[in-house]
Motif scaffolding. Structure first.
Motif, mmCIF file in Angstrom:
data_model
loop_
_atom_site.group_PDB
_atom_site.id
_atom_site.type_symbol
_atom_site.label_atom_id
_atom_site.label_comp_id
_atom_site.label_asym_id
_atom_site.label_seq_id
_atom_site.Cartn_x
_atom_site.Cartn_y
_atom_site.Cartn_z
ATOM 1 N N TYR A 1 0.825 -1.204 0.000
ATOM 2 C CA TYR A 1 0.000 0.000 0.000
ATOM 3 C C TYR A 1 0.863 1.259 0.000
ATOM 4 N N THR A 2 1.943 1.249 0.774
ATOM 5 C CA THR A 2 2.804 2.431 0.800
ATOM 6 C C THR A 2 3.588 2.576 -0.509
ATOM 7 N N LEU A 3 3.990 1.463 -1.114
ATOM 8 C CA LEU A 3 4.692 1.547 -2.391
ATOM 9 C C LEU A 3 3.784 2.062 -3.504
ATOM 10 N N SER A 4 2.485 1.845 -3.357
ATOM 11 C CA SER A 4 1.571 2.320 -4.395
ATOM 12 C C SER A 4 1.555 3.843 -4.470
ATOM 13 N N LEU A 5 1.933 4.537 -3.387
ATOM 14 C CA LEU A 5 2.007 5.996 -3.448
ATOM 15 C C LEU A 5 3.120 6.444 -4.393
ATOM 16 N N GLN A 6 4.178 5.641 -4.507
ATOM 17 C CA GLN A 6 5.207 5.953 -5.496
ATOM 18 C C GLN A 6 4.638 5.849 -6.912
ATOM 19 N N PHE A 7 3.770 4.877 -7.128
ATOM 20 C CA PHE A 7 3.104 4.765 -8.427
ATOM 21 C C PHE A 7 2.251 5.995 -8.702
ATOM 22 N N ALA A 8 1.489 6.441 -7.692
ATOM 23 C CA ALA A 8 0.674 7.649 -7.866
ATOM 24 C C ALA A 8 1.556 8.865 -8.111
ATOM 25 N N GLY A 9 2.689 8.943 -7.406
ATOM 26 C CA GLY A 9 3.604 10.061 -7.623
ATOM 27 C C GLY A 9 4.210 10.053 -9.015
ATOM 28 N N THR A 10 4.506 8.865 -9.538
ATOM 29 C CA THR A 10 5.041 8.775 -10.900
ATOM 30 C C THR A 10 4.010 9.228 -11.922
ATOM 31 N N VAL A 11 2.763 8.804 -11.740
ATOM 32 C CA VAL A 11 1.694 9.245 -12.647
ATOM 33 C C VAL A 11 1.513 10.755 -12.556
ATOM 34 N N PHE B 1 6.812 17.115 -14.851
ATOM 35 C CA PHE B 1 7.932 17.288 -13.924
ATOM 36 C C PHE B 1 8.938 16.173 -14.190
ATOM 37 N N THR B 2 9.959 16.477 -14.953
ATOM 38 C CA THR B 2 10.945 15.474 -15.373
ATOM 39 C C THR B 2 12.324 15.792 -14.805
ATOM 40 N N ALA B 3 12.367 16.212 -13.568
ATOM 41 C CA ALA B 3 13.661 16.505 -12.937
ATOM 42 C C ALA B 3 14.454 15.217 -12.763
ATOM 43 N N PRO B 4 15.780 15.289 -12.837
ATOM 44 C CA PRO B 4 16.593 14.074 -12.643
ATOM 45 C C PRO B 4 16.399 13.506 -11.250
ATOM 46 N N GLY B 5 16.403 12.185 -11.168
ATOM 47 C CA GLY B 5 16.163 11.528 -9.893
ATOM 48 C C GLY B 5 17.302 11.692 -8.915
ATOM 49 N N GLY B 6 16.955 11.696 -7.654
ATOM 50 C CA GLY B 6 17.936 11.752 -6.577
ATOM 51 C C GLY B 6 17.733 10.575 -5.643
ATOM 52 N N HIS B 7 18.465 10.544 -4.556
ATOM 53 C CA HIS B 7 18.360 9.445 -3.608
ATOM 54 C C HIS B 7 17.021 9.516 -2.881
ATOM 55 N N ASP B 8 16.360 8.367 -2.816
ATOM 56 C CA ASP B 8 15.112 8.276 -2.081
ATOM 57 C C ASP B 8 15.388 8.405 -0.591
ATOM 58 N N VAL B 9 14.518 9.141 0.108
ATOM 59 C CA VAL B 9 14.719 9.344 1.540
ATOM 60 C C VAL B 9 14.276 8.135 2.353
ATOM 61 N N ILE B 10 13.563 7.192 1.729
ATOM 62 C CA ILE B 10 13.061 6.026 2.456
ATOM 63 C C ILE B 10 13.784 4.757 2.015
#
Length: 250
Positions: free
Chosen positions: A90-100, A107-116
């Motif tokens: 369920y918490t990983l699905s928020l990353q899916f929503a954020g990607t969408v 918003f295509t900024a280069p990726g950085g280190h995930d805080v989690i």
């Protein structure tokens, strides 16, 4: 309990298998940013706390042969991992929503280190996932998970038969329900991105000599960030409210 030190240690290890399996994959506690020692000590502390409560359910099962005890280690760990995966999916699905969301507003900024986790995500996805996880901790979601684990000793007692088909159905139903919630949360941004790009396409047809794409991208991004500013509080709140119905339905 103290009259049988060996049985007490074996019973504690069985409790640790179920609790430790859950904590290993549970969001927040199972994060790659949390040192392994802290995760281990947390699992041991939780196991020691629940052992007196579940003593009559766990201790009688440790007196069997060694092969049976090894099988119990495997089944108890599997049960704990399944309960932790329900919350983690369920918490990983928020990353899916954020990607969408980020794709819809350009918003295509280069990726950085995930805080989690130990992955690469852009700043907006990091903001959403961290905010959602903090809100879940503020609403004591880990207490709900630990209570469900204690109740699982009634639904699936130590040494009971594990229904692997039911576990797979539970995980797939969690994915389905989580995906529907996240698509509903990201739907305003999908509609915004669709309407904006259709309007830009019409303008490009009317004036093909103007590089509309390069001109429209900043407006798409600014409008999407402003829409997120207006809706992020409701988005995170609905995300947190959707955890309990999903987790308690299985």
């Amino acid at each position: 309990m103290l009259t049988d030190p060996q049985g007490t240690i074996l019973a504690l290890f069985l409790a640790f298998c179920r609790m430790g399996g859950c904590i290993m994959v549970m969001p927040g506690f199972g994060s790659a940013r949390i040192p392994m020692q802290i995760r281990l000590f947390t699992a041991v502390a939780v196991s020691m706390a629940i052992l007196p409560v579940l003593w009559d359910s766990i201790y009688p099962k440790v007196s069997g042969p060694g092969s049976v005890y090894v099988a119990l280690i495997f089944t108890e760990s599997l049960i704990g991992v399944v309960y932790g995966l329900i919350a983690r999916l369920y918490t990983l699905s928020l990353q899916f929503a954020g990607t969408v969301l980020t794709m819809s507003i350009g918003f295509t900024a280069p990726g950085g280190h995930d805080v989690i986790e130990d992955t690469n995500d852009n700043q907006m996805i990091n903001l959403l996932t961290l905010s959602g996880l903090l809100m879940l901790f503020m609403m004591d979601f880990h207490h709900v998970v630990f209570k469900a684990l204690v109740d699982s000793y009634t639904a699936t007692p130590v040494g009971g038969i594990i229904d692997s088909q039911k576990m797979l159905i539970t995980l797939t139903d969690t994915l389905r329900a989580s995906t529907m919630i996240m698509l509903r949360l990201a739907s305003p941004f999908l509609i915004y991105g669709l309407m904006f790009n259709v309007a830009v396409g019409l303008v490009n047809k009317l004036a093909p000599q103007i590089p509309v794409y390069f001109i429209s991208t900043p407006f798409l991004l600014v409008g999407g960030i402003f829409l997120l500013y207006l809706s992020i509080a409701a988005l995170i709140r609905q995300y947190v409210d959707g955890f309990m119905p999903i987790f308690t339905s299985f």
